[in-house]
Scaffold this motif. Structure first.
Motif, PDB file in Angstrom:
ATOM      1  N   VAL A   1       0.857  -1.183   0.000  1.00 13.80           N
ATOM      2  CA  VAL A   1       0.000   0.000   0.000  1.00 13.80           C
ATOM      3  C   VAL A   1       0.894   1.234   0.000  1.00 13.80           C
ATOM      4  CG1 VAL A   1      -0.268   0.090   2.524  1.00 13.80           C
ATOM      5  CG2 VAL A   1      -2.014   1.104   1.074  1.00 13.80           C
ATOM      6  N   VAL A   2       0.548   2.208  -0.838  1.00 14.46           N
ATOM      7  CA  VAL A   2       1.303   3.454  -0.937  1.00 14.46           C
ATOM      8  C   VAL A   2       0.321   4.617  -0.991  1.00 14.46           C
ATOM      9  CG1 VAL A   2       3.319   2.439  -2.077  1.00 14.46           C
ATOM     10  CG2 VAL A   2       1.439   3.296  -3.464  1.00 14.46           C
ATOM     11  N   GLY A   3       0.814   5.789  -0.695  1.00 16.03           N
ATOM     12  CA  GLY A   3      -0.009   6.983  -0.799  1.00 16.03           C
ATOM     13  C   GLY A   3      -0.227   7.367  -2.242  1.00 16.03           C
ATOM     14  N   GLY A   4      -1.331   8.036  -2.493  1.00 13.42           N
ATOM     15  CA  GLY A   4      -1.638   8.479  -3.841  1.00 13.42           C
ATOM     16  C   GLY A   4      -2.503   9.714  -3.809  1.00 13.42           C
ATOM     17  N   VAL A   5      -2.716  10.285  -4.966  1.00 13.63           N
ATOM     18  CA  VAL A   5      -3.544  11.477  -5.107  1.00 13.63           C
ATOM     19  C   VAL A   5      -4.809  11.085  -5.860  1.00 13.63           C
ATOM     20  CG1 VAL A   5      -3.705  13.775  -6.142  1.00 13.63           C
ATOM     21  CG2 VAL A   5      -1.575  13.034  -5.048  1.00 13.63           C
ATOM     22  N   LEU A   6      -5.961  11.402  -5.280  1.00 14.36           N
ATOM     23  CA  LEU A   6      -7.235  11.131  -5.936  1.00 14.36           C
ATOM     24  C   LEU A   6      -7.626  12.285  -6.847  1.00 14.36           C
ATOM     25  CD1 LEU A   6      -9.652   9.219  -6.211  1.00 14.36           C
ATOM     26  CD2 LEU A   6     -10.744  10.514  -4.387  1.00 14.36           C
ATOM     27  N   ASP A   7      -7.424  13.518  -6.359  1.00 14.92           N
ATOM     28  CA  ASP A   7      -7.826  14.696  -7.116  1.00 14.92           C
ATOM     29  C   ASP A   7      -7.082  15.906  -6.574  1.00 14.92           C
ATOM     30  OD1 ASP A   7      -9.196  16.134  -9.058  1.00 14.92           O
ATOM     31  OD2 ASP A   7     -11.043  16.300  -7.900  1.00 14.92           O
ATOM     32  N   GLU A   8      -7.050  16.967  -7.358  1.00 15.53           N
ATOM     33  CA  GLU A   8      -6.440  18.226  -6.936  1.00 15.53           C
ATOM     34  C   GLU A   8      -7.355  19.370  -7.307  1.00 15.53           C
ATOM     35  OE1 GLU A   8      -2.285  18.816  -7.900  1.00 15.53           O
ATOM     36  OE2 GLU A   8      -2.056  16.672  -8.260  1.00 15.53           O
ATOM     37  N   ASP A   9      -7.576  20.274  -6.353  1.00 18.58           N
ATOM     38  CA  ASP A   9      -8.332  21.480  -6.648  1.00 18.58           C
ATOM     39  C   ASP A   9      -7.442  22.414  -7.454  1.00 18.58           C
ATOM     40  OD1 ASP A   9     -10.516  20.572  -5.234  1.00 18.58           O
ATOM     41  OD2 ASP A   9      -9.984  21.609  -3.399  1.00 18.58           O
ATOM     42  N   PRO A  10      -8.018  23.153  -8.393  1.00 18.49           N
ATOM     43  CA  PRO A  10      -7.202  24.060  -9.207  1.00 18.49           C
ATOM     44  C   PRO A  10      -6.641  25.214  -8.380  1.00 18.49           C
ATOM     45  CG  PRO A  10      -9.536  24.305  -9.736  1.00 18.49           C
ATOM     46  CD  PRO A  10      -9.419  23.191  -8.748  1.00 18.49           C
ATOM     47  N   GLY A  11      -5.588  25.790  -8.890  1.00 15.23           N
ATOM     48  CA  GLY A  11      -4.976  26.939  -8.231  1.00 15.23           C
ATOM     49  C   GLY A  11      -3.807  26.534  -7.367  1.00 15.23           C
ATOM     50  N   ALA A  12      -2.895  27.473  -7.175  1.00 14.15           N
ATOM     51  CA  ALA A  12      -1.678  27.207  -6.411  1.00 14.15           C
ATOM     52  C   ALA A  12      -1.964  26.876  -4.956  1.00 14.15           C
ATOM     53  CB  ALA A  12      -0.739  28.408  -6.507  1.00 14.15           C
ATOM     54  N   ALA A  13      -3.047  27.402  -4.401  1.00 11.31           N
ATOM     55  CA  ALA A  13      -3.360  27.169  -2.992  1.00 11.31           C
ATOM     56  C   ALA A  13      -4.446  26.109  -2.815  1.00 11.31           C
ATOM     57  CB  ALA A  13      -3.802  28.473  -2.335  1.00 11.31           C
ATOM     58  N   GLY A  14      -4.719  25.348  -3.849  1.00 13.08           N
ATOM     59  CA  GLY A  14      -5.782  24.345  -3.794  1.00 13.08           C
ATOM     60  C   GLY A  14      -5.438  23.159  -2.913  1.00 13.08           C
ATOM     61  N   THR A  15      -6.406  22.278  -2.763  1.00 12.45           N
ATOM     62  CA  THR A  15      -6.242  21.096  -1.938  1.00 12.45           C
ATOM     63  C   THR A  15      -5.842  19.904  -2.794  1.00 12.45           C
ATOM     64  OG1 THR A  15      -7.909  21.887  -0.388  1.00 12.45           O
ATOM     65  CG2 THR A  15      -7.444  19.526  -0.357  1.00 12.45           C
ATOM     66  N   VAL A  16      -4.908  19.110  -2.296  1.00  6.45           N
ATOM     67  CA  VAL A  16      -4.538  17.840  -2.900  1.00  6.45           C
ATOM     68  C   VAL A  16      -5.233  16.771  -2.066  1.00  6.45           C
ATOM     69  CG1 VAL A  16      -2.656  16.243  -3.413  1.00  6.45           C
ATOM     70  CG2 VAL A  16      -2.312  18.710  -3.682  1.00  6.45           C
ATOM     71  N   TRP A  17      -6.181  16.045  -2.679  1.00  9.99           N
ATOM     72  CA  TRP A  17      -6.955  15.021  -1.983  1.00  9.99           C
ATOM     73  C   TRP A  17      -6.199  13.708  -2.067  1.00  9.99           C
ATOM     74  CZ3 TRP A  17     -10.707  16.758   0.974  1.00  9.99           C
ATOM     75  CH2 TRP A  17     -11.267  18.003   0.661  1.00  9.99           C
ATOM     76  N   THR A  18      -5.734  13.209  -0.906  1.00 10.89           N
ATOM     77  CA  THR A  18      -4.906  12.011  -0.871  1.00 10.89           C
ATOM     78  C   THR A  18      -5.722  10.762  -0.554  1.00 10.89           C
ATOM     79  OG1 THR A  18      -4.340  12.388   1.458  1.00 10.89           O
ATOM     80  CG2 THR A  18      -2.849  13.310  -0.207  1.00 10.89           C
ATOM     81  N   THR A  19      -5.212   9.613  -1.001  1.00 11.22           N
ATOM     82  CA  THR A  19      -5.860   8.323  -0.799  1.00 11.22           C
ATOM     83  C   THR A  19      -4.795   7.245  -0.768  1.00 11.22           C
ATOM     84  OG1 THR A  19      -7.665   6.900  -1.579  1.00 11.22           O
ATOM     85  CG2 THR A  19      -6.253   7.894  -3.277  1.00 11.22           C
ATOM     86  N   TRP A  20      -5.205   5.976  -0.785  1.00 13.11           N
ATOM     87  CA  TRP A  20      -4.247   4.877  -0.845  1.00 13.11           C
ATOM     88  C   TRP A  20      -4.310   4.224  -2.212  1.00 13.11           C
ATOM     89  CZ3 TRP A  20      -8.894   4.601   1.655  1.00 13.11           C
ATOM     90  CH2 TRP A  20      -9.768   3.599   1.277  1.00 13.11           C
ATOM     91  N   ARG A  21      -3.210   3.602  -2.586  1.00 19.54           N
ATOM     92  CA  ARG A  21      -3.092   2.866  -3.840  1.00 19.54           C
ATOM     93  C   ARG A  21      -2.309   1.590  -3.551  1.00 19.54           C
ATOM     94  NH1 ARG A  21      -4.031   6.371  -8.499  1.00 19.54           N
ATOM     95  NH2 ARG A  21      -5.351   8.002  -7.622  1.00 19.54           N
ATOM     96  N   PHE A  22      -2.355   0.642  -4.475  1.00 12.82           N
ATOM     97  CA  PHE A  22      -1.561  -0.582  -4.357  1.00 12.82           C
ATOM     98  C   PHE A  22      -0.609  -0.676  -5.543  1.00 12.82           C
ATOM     99  CE2 PHE A  22      -5.417  -1.755  -1.947  1.00 12.82           C
ATOM    100  CZ  PHE A  22      -4.821  -2.108  -0.757  1.00 12.82           C
ATOM    101  N   ARG A  23       0.611  -1.120  -5.266  1.00  7.86           N
ATOM    102  CA  ARG A  23       1.572  -1.334  -6.347  1.00  7.86           C
ATOM    103  C   ARG A  23       2.344  -2.625  -6.088  1.00  7.86           C
ATOM    104  NH1 ARG A  23       6.063   3.154  -4.724  1.00  7.86           N
ATOM    105  NH2 ARG A  23       6.934   1.972  -3.005  1.00  7.86           N
ATOM    106  N   PRO A  24       2.774  -3.283  -7.151  1.00  9.42           N
ATOM    107  CA  PRO A  24       3.562  -4.497  -6.974  1.00  9.42           C
ATOM    108  C   PRO A  24       4.818  -4.192  -6.149  1.00  9.42           C
ATOM    109  CG  PRO A  24       2.838  -4.306  -9.242  1.00  9.42           C
ATOM    110  CD  PRO A  24       2.496  -3.006  -8.565  1.00  9.42           C
ATOM    111  N   VAL A  25       5.196  -5.127  -5.283  1.00  8.40           N
ATOM    112  CA  VAL A  25       6.394  -4.949  -4.463  1.00  8.40           C
ATOM    113  C   VAL A  25       7.593  -4.828  -5.393  1.00  8.40           C
ATOM    114  CG1 VAL A  25       7.936  -6.077  -2.798  1.00  8.40           C
ATOM    115  CG2 VAL A  25       5.465  -6.090  -2.449  1.00  8.40           C
ATOM    116  N   GLY A  26       8.408  -3.813  -5.128  1.00  7.32           N
ATOM    117  CA  GLY A  26       9.567  -3.552  -5.981  1.00  7.32           C
ATOM    118  C   GLY A  26       9.241  -2.654  -7.149  1.00  7.32           C
ATOM    119  N   GLY A  27       7.970  -2.216  -7.281  1.00  4.02           N
ATOM    120  CA  GLY A  27       7.557  -1.333  -8.373  1.00  4.02           C
ATOM    121  C   GLY A  27       8.005   0.090  -8.160  1.00  4.02           C
ATOM    122  N   ALA A  28       8.053   0.859  -9.226  1.00  2.00           N
ATOM    123  CA  ALA A  28       8.412   2.280  -9.145  1.00  2.00           C
ATOM    124  C   ALA A  28       7.268   3.067  -8.563  1.00  2.00           C
ATOM    125  CB  ALA A  28       8.768   2.813 -10.530  1.00  2.00           C
ATOM    126  N   GLU A  29       7.587   4.131  -7.836  1.00  2.00           N
ATOM    127  CA  GLU A  29       6.555   4.965  -7.215  1.00  2.00           C
ATOM    128  C   GLU A  29       6.064   6.031  -8.150  1.00  2.00           C
ATOM    129  OE1 GLU A  29       5.718   7.003  -2.924  1.00  2.00           O
ATOM    130  OE2 GLU A  29       7.585   6.037  -3.290  1.00  2.00           O
TER     131      GLU A  29
END
Length: 155
Positions: free
Chosen positions: A127-155
């Motif tokens: 399990v790794v961190g990921g981004v679900l969505d981003e609000d527009p603009g420099a001061a917007g919110t980055v909505w974080t979530t979880w993701r799955f990747r194969p062990v040894g995979g690139a981030e």
């Protein structure tokens, strides 16, 4: 200006696990029957065989597991799902993962760049961190979530 990182669901994961484990999903464990729940449970033990009287404590869940099943989402869902029809639809991969220690299956998206051709039932993933969505603009919110990747995979 820095963008604000905000979990899509508060209390379901942490980017800095208390045990120094980095990104982890957060569940709860009943002290009476030792059952573990995800999503977390804060009101009562959901185990019908629990003797009762236990406390629910937050616990970081396994950082690894094995692919139980997977599929891809290749179409834009109909209303009431909200999506911008002017933006091209981006297919995504969903992965059901049986967590290593808890032996429970958790559903999540695959990490960017991981498609169905990169997965196999029984494959070890983390399990790794990921981004679900981003609000527009420099001061917007980055909505974080979880993701799955194969062990040894690139981030």
């Amino acid at each position: 200006m820095a963008r604000t990182r905000t979990p899509v669901v508060s209390g379901w994961f942490t980017e800095d696990a208390p045990d120094g484990g980095g990104f982890r999903l957060l569940g709860t464990r009943c002290s009476a029957c030792t059952a573990v729940f995800f999503p977390r449970e804060d009101a009562y033990c959901r185990n019908p065989h629990c003797p009762g009287g236990g406390e629910l404590a937050e616990v970081p869940l396994s950082s690894r597991g094995r692919v139980w099943s997977y599929t891809d989402g290749r179409y834009r869902p109909p209303a009431p799902y909200v999506s911008d029809p002017a933006v091209p639809w981006e297919p995504y991969t969903l992965v059901a993962v049986e967590l290593e220690a808890e032996r429970m299956v958790v559903l999540g998206q695959a990490a960017p760049g991981v498609g169905v051709a990169d997965l196999a039932v029984g494959m070890e993933v983390e399990v790794v961190g990921g981004v679900l969505d981003e609000d527009p603009g420099a001061a917007g919110t980055v909505w974080t979530t979880w993701r799955f990747r194969p062990v040894g995979g690139a981030e």
